[in-house]
Design a protein around this motif. Structure first.
Motif, short mmCIF file in Angstrom:
data_model
loop_
_atom_site.label_atom_id
_atom_site.label_comp_id
_atom_site.label_asym_id
_atom_site.label_seq_id
_atom_site.Cartn_x
_atom_site.Cartn_y
_atom_site.Cartn_z
N VAL A 171 0.75 -1.24 0.00
CA VAL A 171 -0.02 0.11 -0.05
C VAL A 171 0.94 1.15 -0.04
O VAL A 171 1.69 1.45 0.83
CB VAL A 171 -1.01 0.11 1.34
N LEU A 172 0.58 2.22 -0.98
CA LEU A 172 1.35 3.58 -0.89
C LEU A 172 0.55 4.50 -0.34
O LEU A 172 -0.59 4.69 -0.51
CB LEU A 172 1.62 3.90 -2.28
N LEU A 197 -2.04 -0.64 -4.08
CA LEU A 197 -3.37 0.00 -3.40
C LEU A 197 -2.72 1.40 -3.07
O LEU A 197 -1.69 1.38 -2.39
CB LEU A 197 -3.93 -0.72 -2.23
N VAL A 198 -3.39 2.55 -3.40
CA VAL A 198 -2.96 3.83 -2.90
C VAL A 198 -4.14 4.43 -2.11
O VAL A 198 -5.46 4.54 -2.52
CB VAL A 198 -3.00 4.75 -4.34
N MET A 199 -3.64 5.07 -1.02
CA MET A 199 -4.40 5.80 -0.13
C MET A 199 -3.68 7.32 -0.07
O MET A 199 -2.72 7.44 0.03
CB MET A 199 -4.15 5.27 1.43
N LEU A 200 -4.81 8.07 -0.71
CA LEU A 200 -4.19 9.43 -1.30
C LEU A 200 -4.97 10.65 -0.51
O LEU A 200 -6.08 10.77 -0.49
CB LEU A 200 -4.61 9.65 -2.52
N ASP A 201 -4.19 11.69 0.21
CA ASP A 201 -4.73 12.68 0.83
C ASP A 201 -4.99 13.49 -0.44
O ASP A 201 -4.21 13.75 -1.17
CB ASP A 201 -3.72 13.29 1.78
N LEU A 202 -6.18 14.53 -0.11
CA LEU A 202 -6.18 15.44 -1.02
C LEU A 202 -5.30 16.81 -1.07
O LEU A 202 -4.67 17.19 -1.81
CB LEU A 202 -7.89 15.88 -1.04
N GLY A 203 -5.21 17.08 0.52
CA GLY A 203 -4.66 18.48 0.90
C GLY A 203 -3.05 18.47 1.05
O GLY A 203 -2.63 18.62 1.93
N LEU A 204 -2.40 17.88 -0.34
CA LEU A 204 -1.05 17.71 -0.06
C LEU A 204 -0.57 19.22 -0.53
O LEU A 204 -0.94 19.92 -1.14
CB LEU A 204 -0.39 16.84 -1.28
N LYS A 205 0.86 19.41 -0.03
CA LYS A 205 1.58 20.76 -0.52
C LYS A 205 2.15 20.26 -1.73
O LYS A 205 2.41 19.31 -2.29
CB LYS A 205 2.70 20.78 0.51
N GLY A 206 2.21 21.32 -2.56
CA GLY A 206 2.39 21.19 -4.08
C GLY A 206 1.19 20.71 -4.88
O GLY A 206 0.12 21.33 -4.75
N GLU A 207 1.36 19.69 -5.55
CA GLU A 207 0.39 19.07 -6.46
C GLU A 207 -0.65 18.42 -5.45
O GLU A 207 -0.26 17.78 -4.28
CB GLU A 207 0.90 17.87 -6.98
N VAL A 236 -7.63 3.57 -6.16
CA VAL A 236 -7.07 4.64 -5.33
C VAL A 236 -8.42 4.96 -4.54
O VAL A 236 -9.51 5.14 -4.77
CB VAL A 236 -6.79 5.92 -6.40
N ILE A 237 -7.90 5.13 -3.30
CA ILE A 237 -8.80 5.65 -2.13
C ILE A 237 -8.33 6.91 -1.49
O ILE A 237 -7.29 7.09 -1.08
CB ILE A 237 -8.81 4.48 -0.94
N LEU A 238 -9.34 7.81 -1.81
CA LEU A 238 -9.03 9.22 -1.23
C LEU A 238 -9.17 9.29 0.27
O LEU A 238 -10.45 8.48 0.89
CB LEU A 238 -9.87 10.42 -1.82
N VAL A 239 -8.26 9.77 1.03
CA VAL A 239 -8.57 9.87 2.53
C VAL A 239 -8.38 11.48 2.73
O VAL A 239 -7.27 12.13 2.71
CB VAL A 239 -7.48 9.14 3.07
N SER A 240 -9.65 12.07 3.08
CA SER A 240 -9.55 13.43 3.42
C SER A 240 -10.63 13.98 4.19
O SER A 240 -11.75 13.50 4.37
CB SER A 240 -9.65 14.28 1.89
N GLY A 241 -10.33 15.22 4.80
CA GLY A 241 -11.39 16.01 5.49
C GLY A 241 -12.19 16.92 4.67
O GLY A 241 -13.09 17.75 5.02
N ASN A 242 -12.08 17.04 3.50
CA ASN A 242 -12.34 17.87 2.19
C ASN A 242 -14.08 17.58 2.09
O ASN A 242 -14.42 16.38 1.93
CB ASN A 242 -11.88 17.45 0.99
N VAL A 243 -14.91 18.50 2.51
CA VAL A 243 -16.35 18.49 2.46
C VAL A 243 -16.87 18.02 0.84
O VAL A 243 -18.07 17.47 1.02
CB VAL A 243 -17.03 19.77 2.89
N HIS A 273 -15.44 11.69 -7.94
CA HIS A 273 -15.93 11.14 -9.19
C HIS A 273 -15.24 12.01 -10.34
O HIS A 273 -15.06 11.56 -11.33
CB HIS A 273 -17.58 11.74 -9.35
N GLU A 274 -14.79 13.36 -10.02
CA GLU A 274 -13.93 14.17 -11.00
C GLU A 274 -12.53 13.46 -11.36
O GLU A 274 -12.38 13.51 -12.48
CB GLU A 274 -13.74 15.55 -10.49
N CYS A 275 -11.98 12.64 -10.35
CA CYS A 275 -10.47 12.38 -10.62
C CYS A 275 -10.80 10.90 -11.01
O CYS A 275 -9.47 10.28 -11.40
CB CYS A 275 -9.85 12.68 -9.35
N GLY A 276 -11.59 10.13 -10.93
CA GLY A 276 -11.69 8.57 -11.07
C GLY A 276 -11.19 7.89 -9.94
O GLY A 276 -11.02 6.69 -10.25
N ALA A 277 -11.24 8.25 -8.75
CA ALA A 277 -10.97 7.61 -7.54
C ALA A 277 -11.78 6.39 -7.25
O ALA A 277 -13.07 6.48 -7.66
CB ALA A 277 -10.87 8.42 -6.39
#
Length: 122
Positions: free
Chosen positions: A5-6, A49-59, A79-86, A93-97
């Protein structure tokens, strides 16, 4: 063979917590805070498998997710997004996660999603 897992998370405490949870459940874990190194790891075919935060610095995580899902050699990786973003559902859906987990998350819910998506990986 253990699944790898990344975790792409720039908040050290959260990255460490996710890594510990995953390792205790038998996964190999690579935790990175930046998308440049994450891309290298992904293209080395070392990730299941990728666990991906949305609020990264940079990209941001949304564009990283779109990158993964737009690459022929990577798009099969869940890819599973892991975030507190509302707007997490919309961004998913937009990024295809494949899925998302809202922060703060329940540990059982987190591990259930990881197990679900790591089971379908080739």
């Amino acid at each position: 063979m253990k699944k790898t897992v990344l975790v792409i998370e720039d908040e050290p405490i959260i990255a460490e917590m996710m890594s510990i949870l995953l390792e205790e459940d038998g996964y190999n874990v690579t935790s990175l805070a930046d998308t440049v190194r994450a891309r290298q790891k992904l293209h080395a075919n070392e990730v299941d498998l990728v666990m991906l935060d949305l609020g990264l610095k940079g990209e941001d995580g949304g564009s990283m997710c779109a990158y993964i899902k737009g690459q022929d050699d990577l798009k099969h990786i869940p890819v599973i997004l892991v975030s507190g973003n509302v707007d997490l559902e919309k961004i998913k859906h937009e990024c295809g996660a494949d899925d998302h987990i809202a922060k703060p998350f329940d540990l059982d819910h987190f591990m259930g999603k990881v197990q679900r998506y790591s089971a379908v990986v080739n």
